[in-house]
Design an enzyme around this catalytic site. Structure first.
Site, PDB file in Angstrom:
ATOM      1  N   ALA A   1      -4.370  -4.212-103.577  1.00  0.00           N
ATOM      2  CA  ALA A   1      -3.250  -3.280-103.543  1.00  0.00           C
ATOM      3  C   ALA A   1      -3.743  -1.998-104.212  1.00  0.00           C
ATOM      4  O   ALA A   1      -4.667  -2.033-105.039  1.00  0.00           O
ATOM      5  CB  ALA A   1      -2.068  -3.872-104.298  1.00  0.00           C
TER       6      ALA A   1
ATOM      7  N   GLY B   1      -4.925  -7.968-103.351  1.00  0.00           N
ATOM      8  CA  GLY B   1      -4.127  -7.948-102.122  1.00  0.00           C
ATOM      9  C   GLY B   1      -4.973  -8.135-100.870  1.00  0.00           C
ATOM     10  O   GLY B   1      -4.457  -8.566 -99.830  1.00  0.00           O
TER      11      GLY B   1
ATOM     12  N   GLU C   1      -5.425 -11.779-100.620  1.00  0.00           N
ATOM     13  CA  GLU C   1      -4.102 -12.304-100.224  1.00  0.00           C
ATOM     14  C   GLU C   1      -3.828 -12.065 -98.739  1.00  0.00           C
ATOM     15  O   GLU C   1      -3.247 -12.915 -98.059  1.00  0.00           O
ATOM     16  CB  GLU C   1      -3.018 -11.665-101.107  1.00  0.00           C
TER      17      GLU C   1
ATOM     18  N   GLU D   1      -6.654  -9.436-110.561  1.00  0.00           N
ATOM     19  CA  GLU D   1      -5.456  -8.817-111.140  1.00  0.00           C
ATOM     20  C   GLU D   1      -5.400  -8.926-112.661  1.00  0.00           C
ATOM     21  O   GLU D   1      -4.916  -8.025-113.343  1.00  0.00           O
ATOM     22  CB  GLU D   1      -4.181  -9.438-110.535  1.00  0.00           C
TER      23      GLU D   1
HETATM   24  N1  CAA Z   1      -6.822   0.756-105.377  1.00  0.00           N
HETATM   25  C1  CAA Z   1      -7.032   2.094-105.302  1.00  0.00           C
HETATM   26  N2  CAA Z   1      -8.255   2.637-105.161  1.00  0.00           N
HETATM   27  C2  CAA Z   1      -9.299   1.805-105.067  1.00  0.00           C
HETATM   28  C3  CAA Z   1      -9.161   0.417-105.125  1.00  0.00           C
HETATM   29  C4  CAA Z   1      -7.841  -0.111-105.269  1.00  0.00           C
HETATM   30  N3  CAA Z   1      -7.599  -1.429-105.291  1.00  0.00           N
HETATM   31  N4  CAA Z   1     -10.389  -0.152-105.024  1.00  0.00           N
HETATM   32  C5  CAA Z   1     -11.262   0.861-104.900  1.00  0.00           C
HETATM   33  N5  CAA Z   1     -10.609   2.043-104.928  1.00  0.00           N
HETATM   34  C6  CAA Z   1     -11.187   3.392-104.840  1.00  0.00           C
HETATM   35  C7  CAA Z   1     -11.883   3.777-106.140  1.00  0.00           C
HETATM   36  O1  CAA Z   1     -10.946   4.255-107.072  1.00  0.00           O
HETATM   37  C8  CAA Z   1     -12.832   4.841-105.656  1.00  0.00           C
HETATM   38  O2  CAA Z   1     -12.117   6.047-105.479  1.00  0.00           O
HETATM   39  P1  CAA Z   1     -12.762   7.461-105.944  1.00  0.00           P
HETATM   40  O3  CAA Z   1     -13.997   7.592-105.096  1.00  0.00           O
HETATM   41  O4  CAA Z   1     -11.682   8.439-105.602  1.00  0.00           O
HETATM   42  O5  CAA Z   1     -13.069   7.329-107.393  1.00  0.00           O
HETATM   43  C9  CAA Z   1     -13.225   4.342-104.273  1.00  0.00           C
HETATM   44  O6  CAA Z   1     -12.230   3.414-103.881  1.00  0.00           O
HETATM   45  C10 CAA Z   1     -14.563   3.640-104.263  1.00  0.00           C
HETATM   46  O7  CAA Z   1     -14.525   2.616-105.253  1.00  0.00           O
HETATM   47  P2  CAA Z   1     -15.642   2.430-106.383  1.00  0.00           P
HETATM   48  O8  CAA Z   1     -16.283   3.737-106.715  1.00  0.00           O
HETATM   49  O9  CAA Z   1     -15.020   1.675-107.502  1.00  0.00           O
HETATM   50  O10 CAA Z   1     -16.710   1.532-105.587  1.00  0.00           O
HETATM   51  P3  CAA Z   1     -17.723   0.497-106.219  1.00  0.00           P
HETATM   52  O11 CAA Z   1     -18.648   0.121-105.110  1.00  0.00           O
HETATM   53  O12 CAA Z   1     -18.312   1.007-107.468  1.00  0.00           O
HETATM   54  O13 CAA Z   1     -16.821  -0.777-106.600  1.00  0.00           O
HETATM   55  C11 CAA Z   1     -15.090  -2.427-106.247  1.00  0.00           C
HETATM   56  C12 CAA Z   1     -16.166  -1.509-105.599  1.00  0.00           C
HETATM   57  C13 CAA Z   1     -15.798  -3.523-107.069  1.00  0.00           C
HETATM   58  C14 CAA Z   1     -14.317  -3.052-105.099  1.00  0.00           C
HETATM   59  C15 CAA Z   1     -14.179  -1.595-107.166  1.00  0.00           C
HETATM   60  O14 CAA Z   1     -13.713  -0.476-106.435  1.00  0.00           O
HETATM   61  C16 CAA Z   1     -12.982  -2.347-107.667  1.00  0.00           C
HETATM   62  O15 CAA Z   1     -13.110  -3.125-108.593  1.00  0.00           O
HETATM   63  N6  CAA Z   1     -11.788  -2.072-107.107  1.00  0.00           N
HETATM   64  C17 CAA Z   1     -10.534  -2.650-107.566  1.00  0.00           C
HETATM   65  C18 CAA Z   1     -10.408  -4.089-107.136  1.00  0.00           C
HETATM   66  C19 CAA Z   1      -9.121  -4.682-107.677  1.00  0.00           C
HETATM   67  O16 CAA Z   1      -8.920  -4.764-108.863  1.00  0.00           O
HETATM   68  N7  CAA Z   1      -8.250  -5.123-106.774  1.00  0.00           N
HETATM   69  C20 CAA Z   1      -6.988  -5.724-107.120  1.00  0.00           C
HETATM   70  C21 CAA Z   1      -5.902  -4.706-107.137  1.00  0.00           C
HETATM   71  S1  CAA Z   1      -4.422  -5.317-107.846  1.00  0.00           S
HETATM   72  C22 CAA Z   1      -3.645  -6.160-106.586  1.00  0.00           C
HETATM   73  O17 CAA Z   1      -4.151  -6.302-105.518  1.00  0.00           O
HETATM   74  C23 CAA Z   1      -2.292  -6.705-106.973  1.00  0.00           C
HETATM   75  C24 CAA Z   1      -1.621  -7.520-105.936  1.00  0.00           C
HETATM   76  O18 CAA Z   1      -1.939  -8.669-105.708  1.00  0.00           O
HETATM   77  C25 CAA Z   1      -0.447  -6.994-105.277  1.00  0.00           C
END
Ligand code: CAA
Length: 258
Positions: free
Chosen positions: A67, A112, A115, A135
């Site tokens: 998400a 998400g 999911e 999460e």
């Molecule tokens: N939401 C918003 N933006 C996201 C994102 C997310 N879940 N995942 C990645 N992005 C964005 C980053 O912020 C980044 O944006 P900018 O270039 O503007 O800074 C861009 O995508 C590229 O990401 P990274 O630079 O972080 O890429 P990376 O290769 O270094 O890392 C990754 C990749 C390991 C997937 C890392 O991006 C990451 O950890 N992302 C978050 C994953 C996460 O925590 N997901 C769970 C979300 S909570 C949820 O989903 C709740 C639910 O159940 C409803």
């Protein structure tokens, strides 16, 4: 169907839905969920034209990285509830779509994204795919069904390990624990997903639909009730010309025309 954050394509009875926000690794924000909702509603109405569905992410890095964290960060409890409710609605639409849905997991399937993948009926993954429910690193729990569907799919112990640790696993591990059906090199993933979608699309569509209903609804019943339910759906097949065509074709040693 034209959307901003998803791409819809349809050919030969197969619909392909691509989550397309590459700059955010295809993260699901409110607009993307709303677009998925209206796209899935259209697909559900078109059982005559669409017999199987593939959901994937754009690019070769990410299926869906979760998400959208930027969208969620300022939310209050009421906002969190509204967002989770929308996510749940979309996941349930995927799960209950009349047509089988294959997740072609082409990279990160986190939060998400995991999911969404586990709401699909079948999961194929690329060899670079990564799965997880991170999460707890963000101070929240999964909100689109992860605590419910993951234990049902892979068992409570393995699901708890992923949910409590927030760790990522690679596609080989995901295959070993039954989180994905098969793993392919990235360049073969779509071809293999299409092959399966085409095979499903070639079968009796009414029978495939009832199979999905029988599995999904039966999983919520005890075995005796589930078997009685299957008996009723089996009987229903005999009210459809599809059964006549399928069985006559076998006896006449020809391919069925569904
Ligand atoms: N939401 C918003 N933006 C996201 C994102 C997310 N879940 N995942 C990645 N992005 C964005 C980053 O912020 C980044 O944006 P900018 O270039 O503007 O800074 C861009 O995508 C590229 O990401 P990274 O630079 O972080 O890429 P990376 O290769 O270094 O890392 C990754 C990749 C390991 C997937 C890392 O991006 C990451 O950890 N992302 C978050 C994953 C996460 O925590 N997901 C769970 C979300 S909570 C949820 O989903 C709740 C639910 O159940 C409803």
């Amino acid at each position: 169907m034209a959307f901003e954050n998803i791409v819809f394509e349809q050919s030969d009875g197969i619909a392909k839905i691509t989550i397309n926000r590459p700059k955010a690794l295809n993260a699901l924000n409110k607009q993307t969920l709303l677009e998925l909702q209206s796209c899935l509603a259209e697909v559900a109405l078109n059982t005559a034209g669409i017999r199987s569905v593939i959901i994937t992410g754009s690019g070769e890095k990410s299926f869906v990285a979760g998400a959208d964290i930027s969208y969620m960060q300022p939310l209050d409890p009421a906002g969190g509830k509204t967002f989770a409710s929308l996510g749940h609605k979309v996941m349930a639409m995927v799960e209950n779509l009349p047509q089988p849905v294959i997740a072609a997991v082409n990279g990160f399937a986190l939060g998400g994204g995991c999911e969404l993948a586990i709401s699909c009926d079948i999961r194929y993954a690329s060899d670079n795919a990564k799965f997880g429910q991170p999460e707890v690193n963000l101070g929240v729990i999964p909100g689109f069904g992860g605590t419910q569907r993951l234990p049902r799919l892979i068992g409570k112990g393995l699901a708890n390990e992923l949910l409590f640790s927030g760790k990522m696993i690679d596609s080989a591990e995901a295959e070993r624990i039954g989180l994905v059906n098969r793993v392919y090199p990235q360049e073969q993933l779509m071809e293999e997903s299409m092959k399966l979608a085409a095979m499903i699309a070639s079968r009796g569509p009414g029978a495939v639909r009832l199979c999905k209903e029988s599995v999904n609804n039966g999983m919520e019943m005890d075995l005796n009730r589930g078997c009685a339910y299957e008996t009723d759906l089996f009987a229903l097949c005999f009210a459809d010309e599809e059964q006549q065509e399928g069985m006559s074709a076998f006896l006449e040693k020809r391919s069925p025309k569904f």
